[in-house]
Design a protein around this motif. Structure first.
Motif, PDB file in Angstrom:
ATOM      1  N   SER A 235      31.273  15.761  33.333  1.00  0.00           N
ATOM      2  CA  SER A 235      31.372  14.322  33.088  1.00  0.00           C
ATOM      3  C   SER A 235      32.690  13.820  33.663  1.00  0.00           C
ATOM      4  O   SER A 235      33.603  14.610  33.964  1.00  0.00           O
ATOM      5  CB  SER A 235      31.322  14.035  31.590  1.00  0.00           C
TER       6      SER A 235
ATOM      7  N   ASP B  84      27.516  11.670  40.013  1.00  0.00           N
ATOM      8  CA  ASP B  84      26.687  10.473  40.142  1.00  0.00           C
ATOM      9  C   ASP B  84      27.492   9.212  40.431  1.00  0.00           C
ATOM     10  O   ASP B  84      26.915   8.145  40.659  1.00  0.00           O
ATOM     11  CB  ASP B  84      25.867  10.248  38.856  1.00  0.00           C
ATOM     12  N   LEU B  85      28.805   9.308  40.413  1.00  0.00           N
ATOM     13  CA  LEU B  85      29.651   8.134  40.595  1.00  0.00           C
ATOM     14  C   LEU B  85      29.745   7.741  42.064  1.00  0.00           C
ATOM     15  O   LEU B  85      29.525   8.550  42.963  1.00  0.00           O
ATOM     16  CB  LEU B  85      31.060   8.412  40.062  1.00  0.00           C
TER      17      LEU B  85
ATOM     18  N   GLN C 100      31.523   9.046  30.073  1.00  0.00           N
ATOM     19  CA  GLN C 100      30.409   9.950  29.789  1.00  0.00           C
ATOM     20  C   GLN C 100      29.435  10.110  30.948  1.00  0.00           C
ATOM     21  O   GLN C 100      28.432  10.806  30.832  1.00  0.00           O
ATOM     22  CB  GLN C 100      29.660   9.464  28.540  1.00  0.00           C
ATOM     23  N   LYS C 101      29.714   9.465  32.071  1.00  0.00           N
ATOM     24  CA  LYS C 101      28.828   9.600  33.219  1.00  0.00           C
ATOM     25  C   LYS C 101      29.138  10.882  33.988  1.00  0.00           C
ATOM     26  O   LYS C 101      30.253  11.367  33.988  1.00  0.00           O
ATOM     27  CB  LYS C 101      28.971   8.387  34.143  1.00  0.00           C
ATOM     28  N   ARG C 102      28.124  11.409  34.629  1.00  0.00           N
ATOM     29  CA  ARG C 102      28.314  12.624  35.422  1.00  0.00           C
ATOM     30  C   ARG C 102      29.136  12.290  36.661  1.00  0.00           C
ATOM     31  O   ARG C 102      28.823  11.335  37.381  1.00  0.00           O
ATOM     32  CB  ARG C 102      26.945  13.188  35.816  1.00  0.00           C
TER      33      ARG C 102
ATOM     34  N   GLN D 100      34.608   5.047  42.414  1.00  0.00           N
ATOM     35  CA  GLN D 100      34.691   5.483  41.016  1.00  0.00           C
ATOM     36  C   GLN D 100      35.215   6.905  40.918  1.00  0.00           C
ATOM     37  O   GLN D 100      36.029   7.224  40.042  1.00  0.00           O
ATOM     38  CB  GLN D 100      33.316   5.375  40.357  1.00  0.00           C
TER      39      GLN D 100
ATOM     40  N   LEU E   4      33.427   4.862  32.503  1.00  0.00           N
ATOM     41  CA  LEU E   4      32.729   5.938  33.220  1.00  0.00           C
ATOM     42  C   LEU E   4      32.796   7.258  32.475  1.00  0.00           C
ATOM     43  O   LEU E   4      32.227   8.251  32.923  1.00  0.00           O
ATOM     44  CB  LEU E   4      33.353   6.113  34.610  1.00  0.00           C
TER      45      LEU E   4
END
Length: 202
Positions: A58, A101-102, A96-98, A106, A94
């Motif tokens: 993450s 995938d950014l 908790q986002k993988r 980002q 951002l």
């Protein structure tokens, strides 16, 4: 000589040795001559293309890696440091986002947060604007200027682009065919000096 508060641009063509110089400076590869003077705490932002995109981390976990070298995360307040650094870089949302995938911009914000989590005095960035659109580049440069002031940072930034950087860098190191030329940004980015470096009339 790199002084506290300087913002150095390490410029040169692709393949000229810019990354090799900063990796030597960071102690990641050995010096062939001379010696490296230690003592300063560094924060390093590598080229994002060198990171494995399949590694399932993450954004928060990626930023937290910056605390491990100093064992900050193992002491109380480590979580606060990571979250503050993400927020300082405009990347709190951002968390908790993988990471894989950014977007490119980002990812750079998260990598800068990771470097800040080490609580450095010197921030070193390797091609942070590569593969990023102009609007995002300007946003990242504004972010770096802001972080430099708020965290009292000294910054070294590698780039292969020659643009009007006089308002950004205080000093320039030109890398070309194994040679390094250094000086104040105004002098090094003057038309006459650029003509010397590129061996052509500008």
């Amino acid at each position: 000589d790199i002084m506290p508060g300087d913002f150095w641009g390490v410029l040169g063509h692709n393949g000229s040795g810019k990354t090799t110089i900063i990796k030597t400076f960071l102690g990641l590869i050995p010096c062939l001559r001379g010696e490296r003077v230690g003592g300063a705490r560094f924060g390093y932002v590598p080229q994002k293309e060198r990171l494995d995109p399949l590694y399932p981390l993450s954004a928060y976990a990626m930023a937290a890696m910056g605390t491990y070298r100093t064992f900050q995360f193992l002491r109380s307040g480590g979580d606060d440091i990571v979250r503050r650094c993400l927020a300082d870089c405009g990347a709190a949302q951002l968390s908790q986002k993988r990471f894989s995938d950014l977007s490119a911009g980002q990812k750079q914000r998260v990598l800068i947060a990771r470097a800040l989590a080490a609580e450095p005095k010197i921030l070193v960035l390797d091609e942070p604007l590569a593969g990023i659109d102009i609007t995002t580049q300007q946003a990242l440069l504004t972010l770096l200027k802001d972080l430099k002031e708020r965290h009292a940072l000294t910054i070294l930034m590698v780039s292969h682009r020659v643009r009007d950087e006089k308002g950004l860098f205080t000093h320039i190191a030109w890398v070309d065919e194994g040679r390094v030329s250094t000086g104040p940004a105004g002098e090094m980015l003057s038309t006459g000096r650029l003509s010397e470096i590129f061996k052509t009339e500008l």
